[in-house]
Write a protein that holds these residues in place. Structure first.
Motif, PDB file in Angstrom:
ATOM      1  N   ASP A   6       0.823  -1.207   0.000  1.00 16.90           N
ATOM      2  CA  ASP A   6       0.000   0.000   0.000  1.00 16.90           C
ATOM      3  C   ASP A   6       0.858   1.259   0.000  1.00 16.90           C
ATOM      4  OD1 ASP A   6      -2.482  -1.127  -0.121  1.00 16.90           O
ATOM      5  OD2 ASP A   6      -2.602  -1.438   2.044  1.00 16.90           O
ATOM      6  N   LEU A   7       2.148   1.076  -0.303  1.00 16.73           N
ATOM      7  CA  LEU A   7       3.110   2.163  -0.148  1.00 16.73           C
ATOM      8  C   LEU A   7       2.698   3.455  -0.851  1.00 16.73           C
ATOM      9  CD1 LEU A   7       5.942   2.526   1.166  1.00 16.73           C
ATOM     10  CD2 LEU A   7       6.892   2.189  -1.103  1.00 16.73           C
ATOM     11  N   PHE A   8       2.266   3.345  -2.102  1.00 17.30           N
ATOM     12  CA  PHE A   8       2.011   4.571  -2.867  1.00 17.30           C
ATOM     13  C   PHE A   8       0.686   5.227  -2.523  1.00 17.30           C
ATOM     14  CE2 PHE A   8       5.333   2.604  -5.477  1.00 17.30           C
ATOM     15  CZ  PHE A   8       6.235   3.646  -5.419  1.00 17.30           C
ATOM     16  N   ALA A   9      -0.192   4.483  -1.842  1.00 17.91           N
ATOM     17  CA  ALA A   9      -1.465   5.084  -1.429  1.00 17.91           C
ATOM     18  C   ALA A   9      -1.353   5.672  -0.026  1.00 17.91           C
ATOM     19  CB  ALA A   9      -2.564   4.028  -1.472  1.00 17.91           C
ATOM     20  N   GLY A  10      -0.328   5.275   0.716  1.00 14.37           N
ATOM     21  CA  GLY A  10      -0.201   5.669   2.116  1.00 14.37           C
ATOM     22  C   GLY A  10       0.495   7.008   2.298  1.00 14.37           C
ATOM     23  N   PRO A  11       0.858   7.320   3.537  1.00 15.88           N
ATOM     24  CA  PRO A  11       1.497   8.610   3.827  1.00 15.88           C
ATOM     25  C   PRO A  11       2.957   8.668   3.339  1.00 15.88           C
ATOM     26  CG  PRO A  11       1.358   7.281   5.815  1.00 15.88           C
ATOM     27  CD  PRO A  11       0.648   6.514   4.734  1.00 15.88           C
ATOM     28  N   PRO A  12       3.451   9.877   3.026  1.00 13.47           N
ATOM     29  CA  PRO A  12       4.820  10.053   2.523  1.00 13.47           C
ATOM     30  C   PRO A  12       5.887   9.477   3.462  1.00 13.47           C
ATOM     31  CG  PRO A  12       3.619  12.127   2.411  1.00 13.47           C
ATOM     32  CD  PRO A  12       2.732  11.167   3.120  1.00 13.47           C
ATOM     33  N   ALA A  13       5.633   9.515   4.783  1.00 16.47           N
ATOM     34  CA  ALA A  13       6.636   9.028   5.732  1.00 16.47           C
ATOM     35  C   ALA A  13       6.987   7.565   5.445  1.00 16.47           C
ATOM     36  CB  ALA A  13       6.128   9.180   7.165  1.00 16.47           C
ATOM     37  N   ASP A  14       5.980   6.764   5.049  1.00 19.40           N
ATOM     38  CA  ASP A  14       6.238   5.356   4.735  1.00 19.40           C
ATOM     39  C   ASP A  14       7.187   5.226   3.541  1.00 19.40           C
ATOM     40  OD1 ASP A  14       4.517   4.775   6.746  1.00 19.40           O
ATOM     41  OD2 ASP A  14       2.900   3.995   5.472  1.00 19.40           O
ATOM     42  N   ARG A  15       6.990   6.092   2.545  1.00 12.47           N
ATOM     43  CA  ARG A  15       7.856   6.022   1.355  1.00 12.47           C
ATOM     44  C   ARG A  15       9.283   6.461   1.682  1.00 12.47           C
ATOM     45  NH1 ARG A  15       2.829   7.270  -0.533  1.00 12.47           N
ATOM     46  NH2 ARG A  15       3.007   9.518  -0.303  1.00 12.47           N
ATOM     47  N   ARG A  16       9.397   7.491   2.541  1.00 10.42           N
ATOM     48  CA  ARG A  16      10.752   7.907   2.931  1.00 10.42           C
ATOM     49  C   ARG A  16      11.449   6.791   3.696  1.00 10.42           C
ATOM     50  NH1 ARG A  16       8.070  12.983   3.984  1.00 10.42           N
ATOM     51  NH2 ARG A  16       7.739  12.346   6.122  1.00 10.42           N
ATOM     52  N   ARG A  17      10.688   6.144   4.596  1.00 16.60           N
ATOM     53  CA  ARG A  17      11.283   5.064   5.371  1.00 16.60           C
ATOM     54  C   ARG A  17      11.719   3.921   4.451  1.00 16.60           C
ATOM     55  NH1 ARG A  17       7.902   5.178   9.472  1.00 16.60           N
ATOM     56  NH2 ARG A  17       6.465   3.770   8.459  1.00 16.60           N
ATOM     57  N   LEU A  19       8.041  10.579  -2.564  1.00 15.48           N
ATOM     58  CA  LEU A  19       8.361   9.743  -3.705  1.00 15.48           C
ATOM     59  C   LEU A  19       7.030   9.385  -4.343  1.00 15.48           C
ATOM     60  CD1 LEU A  19      10.933   8.201  -4.731  1.00 15.48           C
ATOM     61  CD2 LEU A  19      10.110   6.270  -3.393  1.00 15.48           C
ATOM     62  N   ARG A  20       6.881   9.679  -5.630  1.00 15.26           N
ATOM     63  CA  ARG A  20       5.614   9.352  -6.285  1.00 15.26           C
ATOM     64  C   ARG A  20       5.890   8.465  -7.493  1.00 15.26           C
ATOM     65  NH1 ARG A  20       1.892  10.122  -2.852  1.00 15.26           N
ATOM     66  NH2 ARG A  20       0.505   9.655  -4.572  1.00 15.26           N
ATOM     67  N   VAL A  21       4.890   7.671  -7.848  1.00 16.53           N
ATOM     68  CA  VAL A  21       5.035   6.886  -9.059  1.00 16.53           C
ATOM     69  C   VAL A  21       3.974   7.375 -10.048  1.00 16.53           C
ATOM     70  CG1 VAL A  21       3.645   4.961  -8.205  1.00 16.53           C
ATOM     71  CG2 VAL A  21       5.274   4.578 -10.025  1.00 16.53           C
ATOM     72  N   VAL A  22       4.442   7.705 -11.251  1.00 23.16           N
ATOM     73  CA  VAL A  22       3.586   8.348 -12.231  1.00 23.16           C
ATOM     74  C   VAL A  22       3.548   7.495 -13.493  1.00 23.16           C
ATOM     75  CG1 VAL A  22       3.293  10.409 -13.649  1.00 23.16           C
ATOM     76  CG2 VAL A  22       4.157  10.624 -11.315  1.00 23.16           C
ATOM     77  N   SER A  23       2.335   7.247 -13.983  1.00 19.94           N
ATOM     78  CA  SER A  23       2.180   6.510 -15.235  1.00 19.94           C
ATOM     79  C   SER A  23       1.536   7.445 -16.239  1.00 19.94           C
ATOM     80  CB  SER A  23       1.297   5.287 -14.984  1.00 19.94           C
ATOM     81  OG  SER A  23       1.040   4.644 -16.207  1.00 19.94           O
ATOM     82  N   GLY A  24       2.279   7.760 -17.306  1.00 25.95           N
ATOM     83  CA  GLY A  24       1.797   8.800 -18.215  1.00 25.95           C
ATOM     84  C   GLY A  24       1.823  10.114 -17.446  1.00 25.95           C
ATOM     85  N   ASP A  25       0.648  10.737 -17.288  1.00 29.15           N
ATOM     86  CA  ASP A  25       0.589  11.951 -16.485  1.00 29.15           C
ATOM     87  C   ASP A  25      -0.124  11.685 -15.174  1.00 29.15           C
ATOM     88  OD1 ASP A  25       1.898  13.515 -18.259  1.00 29.15           O
ATOM     89  OD2 ASP A  25       0.080  14.044 -19.367  1.00 29.15           O
ATOM     90  N   VAL A  26      -0.440  10.413 -14.933  1.00 37.59           N
ATOM     91  CA  VAL A  26      -1.308  10.096 -13.811  1.00 37.59           C
ATOM     92  C   VAL A  26      -0.503   9.638 -12.602  1.00 37.59           C
ATOM     93  CG1 VAL A  26      -3.196   8.608 -13.055  1.00 37.59           C
ATOM     94  CG2 VAL A  26      -3.107   9.415 -15.419  1.00 37.59           C
ATOM     95  N   ASP A  27      -0.761  10.254 -11.455  1.00 41.28           N
ATOM     96  CA  ASP A  27      -0.131   9.836 -10.208  1.00 41.28           C
ATOM     97  C   ASP A  27      -0.850   8.583  -9.709  1.00 41.28           C
ATOM     98  OD1 ASP A  27       0.628   9.479  -7.556  1.00 41.28           O
ATOM     99  OD2 ASP A  27       0.998  11.618  -7.274  1.00 41.28           O
TER     100      ASP A  27
END
Lengths: 408, 206
Positions: free
Chosen positions: A156-167, A306-314
C-alpha cells in the motif's frame, strides 16, 4: 550474482517467540500459518537485524515479548548466522533491552515494571549490536546482512502517507552505505534540535537567527545535503530497475516513472548538478518566516516524497489498488537490485503474504522473478494453495503456530 | 505481576513525601524510592540525621567557583587559588566530572572552565544556560593564549564547541579541540567503522 544467505536465526523474547531457533533453506522457505501466529514477526526480526529498526512505524520497544517480563532486565535478542556471497560467515546479534530510567545497565526490581497495551513499559530502550561477538557502535550492519521486505504495508506504499515512502527508500540506502545510516540519524536529531531552538526563540519573541541557531542549521544543511545527494543517485537506479520489473510483472511495456518530489530545489539552474548544500540553505531561508512562526522545519529531506507516475497520472492518487500494488512490488524488486549492485551480493527477499490480492498470472510472474537460483527467499502465507505447486516442490515448508516454527 | 506500590493509601503523609522526593533522583524508580524510604525509617535515628545534615551541608557550602565555575567549597576553588604550571591555557569541559577525568591523565598543567552542560534546545539548554559568558570574561586580559575545547565528540558537543570557538576567535586566542580516533591499547581490527574513519581524518605527521 552471489547472494547473502541466513543459515540460522535465533530469537529470544522477540514478540511472541519466547525462544526459537530456525534454519531457513538456501533457496525458498515457505512459512504457512493462520494470522497472529508469528509469521510477520519472523520476517520483521530479520528486517530489524539488517536495518536497526522495525519496518512498522515506531514499534521498536514493542518487540520485547511478554516472555521477557520475568527477566531482571527485560530484553529481546535476535541472532543470525549469515553467509555472504563469497562464503564469508558472520554471526550478527542485536539485543534490545529496557534499562531502568536514568541509570544504564542496572537491574530494577521486576515489580517496578508495568505491562501496558503495547507491551512492557518503563525504562529506556537500549540497543546493543555485535558482529562475531564484537560490540559495534551502531545497529546497522552494512554489507553483513541486507534484506528487502514486501508486506501488507509495503504494497500500500504509494497510497499511504509520505513518511512510509521515505522510510522505504531510507531502509535501502542505509543498508548499502554506512555514511547514509550515520547522517540520517544525525539529521533527524538536528531537525529536533532546530525545532526546539525555534520554539525557544518564539517563546522569547525573537525572530532573528541567533548564532546557535545558525550552527544547528549549518549542521542540518551538511547532513541533509548528503542525504539528498544519495537519494537522487539511488532514485535514478531504482527508476530503471522498477520499470524493468513492472514490465515483467504486467507483461507489457508501459510508462512508469518514479519521481523524487523534493521540498528543496534539486534541479538546479541551467542543468548543471546543483550545489545541494546551497539549495537546502536557500530552501530554509525561504521557509524562515513560516518555520519560525510554527516552530517546525518545513523543508528538507524529512519532508520529501516519492511518487510513481504513469503517463501523467499519479498512481498513488488515481491508480487502482491493483496498479498501486504492482508498482509497490516492482519498487521492492528495484530496491533489491540496487542493494545487489551496491554490495555485490543480492539481499534476502522477505515476502510477507503480498500475493493474496494479485491475480494468478501476476502472482506467478512476481514469484518467478524472486525465485532466481542462488537467492534466498522467505515467503509467508495464510493459504499454502496460493503458492504454485511448482514453487512448493522446491521449497522448504514450515508451519508457524503460536510462536513456534515446525516443519510442515 | 504485582501491582504498583500504593501511594498515600494508609501510609503516613511524611513517608509519602519522602518517597516522592527520592523518586525524583536520577536512577531511582518508585519502588526503589519506597525501599530507601523504609530503610531510612528502620535505620538508627543518628544515621539518618547525619544523612540529612550532609544533604543540607552540600547545598549550604558548595557553590560555583567564580573563576572556573567548577563546584567548590571555597571561592576561588583550590585549583584556581594555587599557581599552576601553565597560566596561558584553559581547558573547557562540559561538567565537573570531566575535570576529574582530565586530572587523572596528569597530562594537563593549565586551568579549567566548566560549562555545566552542552547546547541542546530539545533539553532546554541554550547559550544563556551555559557558563560561556564567564569564559569570555576570563579571556579579556592577555594571560590566556590557548583554549582547548574538550566537549564530548557527540553532535551536541560539536555544536557547543563551534559556538564557543566562534565567540573566542575574534579575541585572537588560539582554539584547539581534543583529537578523536582510536583508543590506545585497542586493536584496529576490532574498531568500528566510524572510529576508524575519524582516526583517518585526524591522522598526523610523524
Amino acid at each position: 550474482m552471489s547472494a547473502i544467505r541466513v543459515t540460522k536465526l535465533s530469537l529470544t523474547h522477540f514478540r511472541n517467540y519466547a525462544a526459537q531457533d530456525f534454519q531457513p533453506a538456501d533457496g525458498v522457505t515457505v512459512l504457512a500459518g493462520d494470522n497472529g501466529q508469528g509469521k510477520t514477526n519472523l520476517l520483521e526480526s530479520l528486517f530489524i537485524l539488517a536495518t536497526g529498526h522495525s519496518h512498522r512505524a515506531d514499534t521498536d520497544r514493542e518487540v520485547i515479548g511478554w516472555s521477557a517480563a520475568r527477566e531482571p532486565i527485560p530484553y529481546s535478542r535476535i541472532a543470525a548466522d549469515v553467509t555472504a556471497g563469497d562464503g564469508r560467515e558472520r554471526v550478527l546479534e542485536l539485543v534490545m533491552q529496557l534499562a531502568p530510567r536514568g541509570q544504564a545497565g542496572e537491574p530494577t526490581a521486576v515489580a517496578e515494571r508495568t505491562i501496558g497495551p503495547s507491551g512492557l513499559r518503563g525504562g529506556t530502550l537500549q540497543k546493543g549490536y555485535k558482529v562475531n561477538g564484537v560490540r559495534q557502535r551502531s545497529a546497522s550492519s552494512v554489507g553483513d546482512l541486507a534484506v528487502v521486505l514486501a508486506g501488507p504495508e509495503e504494497v500500500d506504499l504509494f497510497a499511504g502517507p509520505p513518511a512510509d515512502r521515505r522510510r522505504a527508500i531510507d531502509s535501502t540506502a542505509l543498508q548499502t552505505d554506512a555514511e547514509y545510516a550515520r547522517e540520517l540519524r544525525r539529521y533527524e536529531r538536528l531537525v529536533t534540535q532546530r525545532n526546539a531552538a525555534l520554539r525557544d526563540a518564539r517563546e522569547r519573541g525573537s525572530t532573528q537567527r541567533t548564532e546557535d541557531m545558525r550552527l544547528w542549521e549549518q549542521e542540518l544543511i551538511r547532513a541533509g545535503a548528503l542525504l539528498l545527494g544519495h537519494r537522487i543517485t539511488m532514485i535514478d537506479v531504482l527508476q530503471k530497475e522498477m520499470l524493468a520489473a513492472h514490465t515483467e510483472f504486467t507483461g507489457r511495456t508501459g510508462h512508469l516513472a518514479l519521481e523524487y518530489r523534493s521540498t528543496v530545489d534539486i534541479a538546479g539552474n541551467g542543468g548543471a548538478s546543483p550545489d545541494l548544500q546551497q539549495s537546502l540553505a536557500d530552501a530554509l531561508e525561504g521557509a524562515w518566516g513560516r518555520d519560525s512562526a510554527t516552530a517546525t522545519t518545513s523543508v528538507g529531506p524529512h519532508r520529501d516524497d516519492l511518487r510513481v507516475v504513469s503517463g501523467d497520472v499519479d498512481l498513488g492518487v488515481y491508480g487502482s489498488r491493483g496498479q498501486q500494488r504492482t508498482a509497490a512490488l516492482a519498487l521492492v524488486i528495484a530496491q533489491s537490485a540496487y542493494i545487489g549492485q551496491q554490495l555485490g551480493d543480492e539481499p534476502v527477499i522477505l515476502l510477507d503474504d503480498p500475493l493474496s490480492e494479485l491475480d494468478a498470472d501476476r502472482r506467478e510472474r512476481v514469484l518467478r522473478h524472486c525465485l532466481t537460483p542462488g537467492r534466498q527467499v522467505l515467503i509467508t502465507t495464510a493459504d499454502v494453495e496460493l503458492i504454485p505447486a511448482e514453487v512448493r516442490s522446491h521449497a522448504a515448508m514450515y508451519t508457524v503456530k503460536n510462536g513456534r516454527i515446525e516443519a510442515a | 505481576m504485582t501491582s504498583q506500590p500504593e501511594q498515600g493509601g494508609g501510609q503516613a503523609e511524611s513517608l509519602t513525601r519522602l518517597t516522592e522526593q527520592l523518586s525524583r533522583l536520577p536512577g531511582i524508580g518508585p519502588r526503589s524510592a519506597q525501599r530507601l524510604a523504609y530503610h531510612v525509617i528502620r535505620a538508627p535515628k543518628e544515621e539518618t540525621r547525619e544523612l540529612a545534615e550532609a544533604l543540607l551541608g552540600v547545598i549550604e557550602t558548595v557553590r560555583f567557583c567564580s573563576i572556573c565555575q567548577n563546584v567548590t567549597q571555597t571561592d576561588p576553588c583550590p585549583r584556581c587559588a594555587l599557581p599552576v604550571e601553565d597560566q596561558s591555557i584553559i581547558c573547557v569541559v562540559e561538567e565537573p566530572l570531566d575535570v576529574v577525568a582530565i586530572e587523572r591523565s596528569g597530562a594537563f598543567k593549565g586551568r579549567y572552565h566548566v560549562l555545566h552542560g552542552l547546547l541542546s534546545p530539545m533539553d532546554g539548554v541554550t547559550p544563556e544556560n551555559l557558563r560561556i559568558r564567564e569564559l569570555i570574561e576570563r579571556l579579556r586580559d592577555d594571560t590566556v593564549k590557548e583554549v582547548i575545547i574538550a566537549t564530548n565528540p557527540s553532535m551536541e558537543g560539536e555544536v557547543t564547541a563551534m559556538y564557543v570557538q566562534g565567540l573566542i576567535a575574534p579575541l585572537g586566542v588560539r582554539v584547539t579541540r581534543l583529537a578523536r580516533g582510536l583508543p590506545s591499547g585497542s586493536d584496529l581490527e576490532f574498531a568500528d567503522a566510524v572510529t576508524v574513519a575519524r582516526a583517518l581524518e585526524g591522522r598526523q605527521e610523524f
